[in-house]
Write an enzyme that holds these catalytic residues in place. Sequence first.
Site, PDB file in Angstrom:
ATOM      1  N   LEU A  38       0.829  -1.210   0.000  1.00 18.18           N
ATOM      2  CA  LEU A  38       0.000   0.000   0.000  1.00 18.18           C
ATOM      3  C   LEU A  38       0.861   1.256   0.000  1.00 18.18           C
ATOM      4  CD1 LEU A  38      -2.958   1.047   0.172  1.00 18.18           C
ATOM      5  CD2 LEU A  38      -2.666   1.131   2.648  1.00 18.18           C
ATOM      6  N   TYR A 150      -1.911  -3.527  15.453  1.00 21.71           N
ATOM      7  CA  TYR A 150      -2.349  -2.199  15.904  1.00 21.71           C
ATOM      8  C   TYR A 150      -2.122  -1.979  17.405  1.00 21.71           C
ATOM      9  CZ  TYR A 150      -4.802  -1.050  11.516  1.00 21.71           C
ATOM     10  OH  TYR A 150      -5.115  -0.753  10.228  1.00 21.71           O
ATOM     11  N   HIS A 205     -10.834   4.364   1.850  1.00 23.45           N
ATOM     12  CA  HIS A 205     -10.315   5.216   0.776  1.00 23.45           C
ATOM     13  C   HIS A 205     -11.392   5.628  -0.220  1.00 23.45           C
ATOM     14  CE1 HIS A 205      -9.898   1.387  -1.494  1.00 23.45           C
ATOM     15  NE2 HIS A 205      -9.998   2.143  -2.559  1.00 23.45           N
ATOM     16  N   TYR A 206     -12.565   4.951  -0.180  1.00 19.79           N
ATOM     17  CA  TYR A 206     -13.656   5.387  -1.061  1.00 19.79           C
ATOM     18  C   TYR A 206     -14.163   6.772  -0.688  1.00 19.79           C
ATOM     19  CZ  TYR A 206     -14.489   1.936  -4.572  1.00 19.79           C
ATOM     20  OH  TYR A 206     -14.373   1.178  -5.721  1.00 19.79           O
ATOM     21  N   GLU A 244     -15.187  -5.501 -10.673  1.00 21.56           N
ATOM     22  CA  GLU A 244     -13.767  -5.640 -10.976  1.00 21.56           C
ATOM     23  C   GLU A 244     -13.557  -6.750 -11.991  1.00 21.56           C
ATOM     24  OE1 GLU A 244     -10.988  -4.919  -7.449  1.00 21.56           O
ATOM     25  OE2 GLU A 244     -12.706  -5.889  -6.504  1.00 21.56           O
ATOM     26  N   HIS A 268     -16.910   0.281   1.833  1.00 20.77           N
ATOM     27  CA  HIS A 268     -16.964   1.223   0.707  1.00 20.77           C
ATOM     28  C   HIS A 268     -18.397   1.509   0.249  1.00 20.77           C
ATOM     29  CE1 HIS A 268     -12.799   0.453   0.767  1.00 20.77           C
ATOM     30  NE2 HIS A 268     -12.733  -0.497  -0.136  1.00 20.77           N
TER      31      HIS A 268
END
Length: 791
Positions: A38, A150, A205-206, A244, A268
């Site tokens: 990423l 995390y 990220h959408y 996709e 998303h």
Amino acid sequence: KMLGRVLCTVLFVGAFPSPAEASQGHISVVLLGATGDLAKKYLWQGLFQLYMDQVSSGHSFTFHGAALAALEPGQRRMFDVLKKLSCPPDEAPNRCAVLKDQFLKLSQYHQLRTAENYTALSREIETLLRQEGLKEAGRIFYFSVPPFAYTEIARHINSSCRPPAGAWLRVVLEKPFGHDLQSAQQLAAELAGFFREEEMYRVDHYLGKQAVAHILPFRDQNRQFLDPIWNRHHVERVEVVLKETVDAKGRTSFYEQYGVIRDVLQNHLTEALMFLIMELPANVSSAQEVVQHKLQAFQSLWGLERSSAVLGQYQAYDSQVQEELQEARGYVSTTPTFAGVLIHSDSLRWEGVPFLLTSGKALDERVGYARVLFKNRAYCTQSGTLRDAGHSQCKPKQIIFHFGHGVLNTPAVLVSRNLFQPAMPKDSWKEAEARSDLHVFGQPLSDFHMYSPVKERDAYSVLISHIYHGRKDFFITTENLLASWAFWTPLLDSTSRLPPRLYPGGVENQHLLDFEMVSGGVAFSLAEPAELLNPGGQMPSDFRAIQSKFRQSPLVSAWAEDLISQLASDMEEAAARSVARSGQFHLALSGGSSPVVLFQRLARHHHGFPWQHTHVWLVDERCVPLTDSESNFLGLHRHLLQHVRVPYFNIHPMPVHLQRRLCVEEDRGAQLYAEDIVALVANASFDLVLLGVGTDGHTASLFPRSENGLEGAPTVVLTESPVKPHQRMSLSLPLINKARQVFVLVLGKGKHDITTLLSRVGHEPRKWPISGVSPSSGQLVWYVDYEALLG
């Protein structure tokens, strides 16, 4: 001095403010996972874009790439990525070269593995700023690492790498944020131990895609046009789609854990849908208002059932899993790579409007969009070839937020010319030429007002800019996250054993994945070809409901969804018999979570239920106001009563709230309810009582060793629960046992131990109140799903 040299060079090319302006402080950006996929594809480019945009803002920057790798190999890999960074086409080449050179000089690699590494990084930042005479404005930590890491990283940052007082901390988290509601709650609780809510930025990220980010501003700027038509009277349906062409190759390890619903729909597509259907806040730039309206929209959604979705799997997926994960040759995965889901809302605005969310891999095209299709009641006498798109009411009417790719190959907003010409911000969106050679949903592009961004930017650059500015409205809050998982987890649980339809991939799919809305759910339009059927053995969904005995009474058992379907049908049949016999049906319903899916099933699929002749009573109630989220009546109303036509006077909530007090004996609420039953129900004998079972063997609000309600005269009693809210009102066991029929519903693995215990014990209501349920002249039937019965 590194920063000093960089600032001098940038000042020389005129890209930095004067020293008087350059006083806003220093920002340290730490990218964890700096050599990962990423980071290589998007994050370093996004950080470089931030630097280009903000180099004149008055802040100074340093960029710290971090990973587990040792210094020399990690540094080499990171700088291999940085050397390939590019400027946007409109950036002057000279300025681009200088800024890229400076960005590389301001970037350094760190191995962050131990607590000492984090302490050393913090000291290094403080030393650098002291040497340069700069004040610290804040630190950004971007977690481009797997979620299992995390908590440990958060602990290190919180204990030894926070900025000093007066400077801010922003922690950026990448999805997946959990696997289901329980894991998301656990992760959220762990992170909350180290960071405040305002410090966390969960990235979807959408929300950085320009067309998605413009949905709320578009609705806001076009209120005058949209207010009259943005509702169930005018909207036919809403579609949110991501298709996709690639398959899951190279990602099967991730996909086996998550599948398409967790990967795309839960985040998303749901976020885009929320922007479309939430009530519009007065201030669409207020993160707090946006989140509150989103949460209200989640509350309005009907719960999802197995029939709400169709699932598919790319035919080559199994072999890819076997190859990449070294699974045995005969390994069969039920992980979906395609899903179509039907969602409904019970809000006044959207009641009855279908929302369709669809995504899949190995499909015929790469495209993403959110589409609002409007109803068309017009009949036009003029032939189709003569119709003017701007005026003909017979042309389809729609608004499309085109995320990218597809035939347009750009983010875009399209509005049918026969709807209105939208207001769009001229500084960021431009109207495209009206082309008739390109078609969208069968219509030439010239039928639309089409707008595309003046400057196209990738989603991560947009989001990184928002993080820098502290804008929280483009990120997922903890409340938002848990609301989404609470909505999707029941569907994920109910479809976990469902064999998906196999499809060959690409254009060869033809109509194999087409689906249609049927009886409140969705189903594939075509039967599955025999050659694509899974050759393996019988799947759980093939089992039929079986009948036998449990505690000497009839037992119906099946997988949960089939069981609920059977129970709902049996209830409708009992209601029809009762109405034919006496003209009315007295139904007493329990609260709790188990009956929720039953209530939804009755509301959606049993339109022949004689609600007009049904009296609805409560078996038990918590001593809270009826508007409280803990109220059994509120749950019953939300999931059933507001969707069916029960006469107002036939609904009988328990009177737990009298004289502005809750369950005070002197107010005689229990006696009043008992008197109502005697007055309206012949012989105080309900036609049907629905019960559940607690893990401790309680039923209704009759608990082990209860002082009231287990014996004596049939009546209504006040009881004490071992869990909050402690005070309850309940039908007594003798009153329940006067019923003509009693159905007991038991669902889930969590009830396996009590189910096993109950199969062995006798009549001992003081230990296990449910064991005392034995209608004196009626019938008892147990509805127990396989998970509760078999574990």
